[in-house]
Design a protein around this motif. Structure first.
Motif, PDB file in Angstrom:
ATOM      1  N   GLY A   1       0.949  -6.759  -0.630  1.00 14.87           N
ATOM      2  CA  GLY A   1      -0.174  -6.203  -0.155  1.00 14.87           C
ATOM      3  C   GLY A   1      -0.382  -4.752  -0.337  1.00 14.87           C
ATOM      4  O   GLY A   1      -1.506  -4.326  -0.474  1.00 14.87           O
ATOM      5  N   VAL A   2       0.602  -4.020  -0.382  1.00 13.80           N
ATOM      6  CA  VAL A   2       0.655  -2.403  -0.117  1.00 13.80           C
ATOM      7  C   VAL A   2       0.082  -1.907  -1.598  1.00 13.80           C
ATOM      8  O   VAL A   2      -0.820  -1.136  -1.522  1.00 13.80           O
ATOM      9  CB  VAL A   2       1.777  -2.080   0.030  1.00 13.80           C
ATOM     10  N   ALA A   3       0.377  -2.780  -2.579  1.00 13.25           N
ATOM     11  CA  ALA A   3      -0.017  -2.308  -3.988  1.00 13.25           C
ATOM     12  C   ALA A   3      -1.474  -2.237  -4.273  1.00 13.25           C
ATOM     13  O   ALA A   3      -1.731  -1.389  -4.853  1.00 13.25           O
ATOM     14  CB  ALA A   3       0.988  -3.291  -5.215  1.00 13.25           C
ATOM     15  N   VAL A   4      -2.135  -2.824  -3.415  1.00  9.53           N
ATOM     16  CA  VAL A   4      -3.753  -3.121  -3.982  1.00  9.53           C
ATOM     17  C   VAL A   4      -4.255  -1.797  -2.908  1.00  9.53           C
ATOM     18  O   VAL A   4      -5.551  -1.674  -3.540  1.00  9.53           O
ATOM     19  CB  VAL A   4      -4.153  -4.183  -3.271  1.00  9.53           C
ATOM     20  N   HIS A   5      -3.700  -1.289  -1.976  1.00 12.09           N
ATOM     21  CA  HIS A   5      -4.191  -0.189  -1.331  1.00 12.09           C
ATOM     22  C   HIS A   5      -4.419   0.929  -2.099  1.00 12.09           C
ATOM     23  O   HIS A   5      -3.479   1.464  -2.897  1.00 12.09           O
ATOM     24  CB  HIS A   5      -3.339  -0.031   0.066  1.00 12.09           C
ATOM     25  N   ARG A   6      -5.498   1.761  -1.537  1.00 11.37           N
ATOM     26  CA  ARG A   6      -5.743   2.921  -2.404  1.00 11.37           C
ATOM     27  C   ARG A   6      -6.023   3.952  -1.387  1.00 11.37           C
ATOM     28  O   ARG A   6      -6.782   3.996  -0.396  1.00 11.37           O
ATOM     29  CB  ARG A   6      -7.249   3.081  -3.205  1.00 11.37           C
ATOM     30  N   GLY A   7      -5.012   5.133  -1.308  1.00  7.49           N
ATOM     31  CA  GLY A   7      -5.259   6.124  -0.438  1.00  7.49           C
ATOM     32  C   GLY A   7      -3.800   6.466   0.254  1.00  7.49           C
ATOM     33  O   GLY A   7      -2.966   5.555  -0.190  1.00  7.49           O
ATOM     34  N   PRO A   8      -3.767   7.472   0.944  1.00  2.16           N
ATOM     35  CA  PRO A   8      -2.579   7.856   1.478  1.00  2.16           C
ATOM     36  C   PRO A   8      -1.775   6.757   2.276  1.00  2.16           C
ATOM     37  O   PRO A   8      -2.388   6.112   2.917  1.00  2.16           O
ATOM     38  CB  PRO A   8      -2.643   9.162   2.269  1.00  2.16           C
TER      39      PRO A   8
ATOM     40  N   SER B   1      11.955   3.649  -0.768  1.00  2.00           N
ATOM     41  CA  SER B   1      12.353   3.059  -2.080  1.00  2.00           C
ATOM     42  C   SER B   1      11.952   1.983  -2.548  1.00  2.00           C
ATOM     43  O   SER B   1      11.865   1.666  -3.676  1.00  2.00           O
ATOM     44  CB  SER B   1      13.887   3.342  -1.699  1.00  2.00           C
ATOM     45  N   TYR B   2      11.726   1.093  -1.641  1.00  2.00           N
ATOM     46  CA  TYR B   2      11.084  -0.303  -1.827  1.00  2.00           C
ATOM     47  C   TYR B   2       9.445  -0.172  -2.456  1.00  2.00           C
ATOM     48  O   TYR B   2       9.102  -0.733  -2.990  1.00  2.00           O
ATOM     49  CB  TYR B   2      11.167  -1.267  -0.658  1.00  2.00           C
ATOM     50  N   LEU B   3       8.966   0.718  -1.498  1.00  2.00           N
ATOM     51  CA  LEU B   3       7.402   0.765  -1.708  1.00  2.00           C
ATOM     52  C   LEU B   3       6.958   1.615  -2.912  1.00  2.00           C
ATOM     53  O   LEU B   3       6.072   1.429  -3.641  1.00  2.00           O
ATOM     54  CB  LEU B   3       6.828   1.206  -0.520  1.00  2.00           C
ATOM     55  N   ALA B   4       7.724   2.767  -3.056  1.00  2.00           N
ATOM     56  CA  ALA B   4       7.381   3.814  -4.198  1.00  2.00           C
ATOM     57  C   ALA B   4       6.969   2.914  -5.555  1.00  2.00           C
ATOM     58  O   ALA B   4       5.961   3.261  -6.189  1.00  2.00           O
ATOM     59  CB  ALA B   4       8.031   4.711  -4.434  1.00  2.00           C
ATOM     60  N   PRO B   5       7.734   1.992  -5.846  1.00  2.00           N
ATOM     61  CA  PRO B   5       7.551   1.348  -7.254  1.00  2.00           C
ATOM     62  C   PRO B   5       6.408   0.768  -7.186  1.00  2.00           C
ATOM     63  O   PRO B   5       5.792   0.166  -8.500  1.00  2.00           O
ATOM     64  CB  PRO B   5       8.602   0.745  -7.675  1.00  2.00           C
ATOM     65  N   LEU B   6       5.763   0.178  -6.232  1.00  2.00           N
ATOM     66  CA  LEU B   6       4.709  -0.744  -6.210  1.00  2.00           C
ATOM     67  C   LEU B   6       3.271  -0.130  -6.071  1.00  2.00           C
ATOM     68  O   LEU B   6       2.320  -0.578  -6.312  1.00  2.00           O
ATOM     69  CB  LEU B   6       4.836  -1.724  -4.697  1.00  2.00           C
ATOM     70  N   LEU B   7       3.367   1.244  -5.678  1.00  2.00           N
ATOM     71  CA  LEU B   7       2.159   2.163  -5.339  1.00  2.00           C
ATOM     72  C   LEU B   7       1.715   2.628  -6.744  1.00  2.00           C
ATOM     73  O   LEU B   7       2.427   2.802  -7.780  1.00  2.00           O
ATOM     74  CB  LEU B   7       2.319   3.244  -4.435  1.00  2.00           C
TER      75      LEU B   7
ATOM     76  N   ALA C   1       0.513   5.289  -9.557  1.00  2.00           N
ATOM     77  CA  ALA C   1       0.970   6.757  -9.737  1.00  2.00           C
ATOM     78  C   ALA C   1       0.265   7.855  -9.151  1.00  2.00           C
ATOM     79  O   ALA C   1      -0.722   7.583  -9.046  1.00  2.00           O
ATOM     80  CB  ALA C   1       0.977   6.819 -11.307  1.00  2.00           C
ATOM     81  N   GLY C   2       0.893   8.531  -8.531  1.00  2.00           N
ATOM     82  CA  GLY C   2       0.216   9.740  -7.822  1.00  2.00           C
ATOM     83  C   GLY C   2      -0.050   9.388  -6.495  1.00  2.00           C
ATOM     84  O   GLY C   2      -0.793  10.344  -5.936  1.00  2.00           O
ATOM     85  N   GLU C   3      -0.010   8.180  -5.913  1.00  2.00           N
ATOM     86  CA  GLU C   3      -0.403   7.961  -4.656  1.00  2.00           C
ATOM     87  C   GLU C   3       0.547   8.563  -3.622  1.00  2.00           C
ATOM     88  O   GLU C   3       1.577   8.829  -3.709  1.00  2.00           O
ATOM     89  CB  GLU C   3      -0.186   6.531  -4.362  1.00  2.00           C
ATOM     90  N   GLU C   4      -0.233   9.337  -2.380  1.00  2.00           N
ATOM     91  CA  GLU C   4       0.547   9.854  -1.533  1.00  2.00           C
ATOM     92  C   GLU C   4       1.243   9.045  -0.624  1.00  2.00           C
ATOM     93  O   GLU C   4       0.436   8.025  -0.044  1.00  2.00           O
ATOM     94  CB  GLU C   4      -0.404  10.808  -0.682  1.00  2.00           C
ATOM     95  N   VAL C   5       2.650   9.245  -0.313  1.00  2.00           N
ATOM     96  CA  VAL C   5       3.239   8.497   0.594  1.00  2.00           C
ATOM     97  C   VAL C   5       4.099   9.423   1.904  1.00  2.00           C
ATOM     98  O   VAL C   5       4.564  10.410   1.296  1.00  2.00           O
ATOM     99  CB  VAL C   5       4.310   7.596   0.036  1.00  2.00           C
TER     100      VAL C   5
END
Length: 92
Positions: free
Chosen positions: A37-44, A60-66, A68-72
């Motif tokens: 569900g995180v992958a469909v979110h847009r924004g920080p 490390s688990y979430l970064a590949p799902l977001l 490109a360029g999304e702020e975390v």
């Protein structure tokens, strides 16, 4: 396109108002499917754990799902800092 901050709480027994509940142990056990569900979110994205370090693992688990360029961001001090600043939580 609307962009809003997305809170993710990694604590298994604490709920933060407005945050998605995604415990780190679920991410470790289920891998990327636990965070779909995180992958469909847009924004920080703001990651919370108890005090902060486990959020780095969650990253490390979430970064590949977001996208490109999304702020975390990892919240310094985690849920403990959230509580210390009198922000709303609920023990579940």
């Amino acid at each position: 396109e609307e962009r809003s901050t997305h809170l993710i709480n990694g604590r298994p027994n604490v709920a933060i108002l407005g945050a998605d509940h995604l415990p780190l142990d679920a991410m470790v056990a289920e891998g990327a499917s636990a965070a779909e569900g995180v992958a469909v979110h847009r924004g920080p994205v703001l990651l919370h754990c108890s005090r902060g370090p486990k959020s780095l693992v969650a990253l490390s688990y979430l970064a590949p799902l977001l996208p490109a360029g999304e702020e975390v961001y990892v919240v310094d001090g985690g849920v403990a800092a959230w509580e210390d600043n009198n922000l709303p939580i609920e023990i579940v």
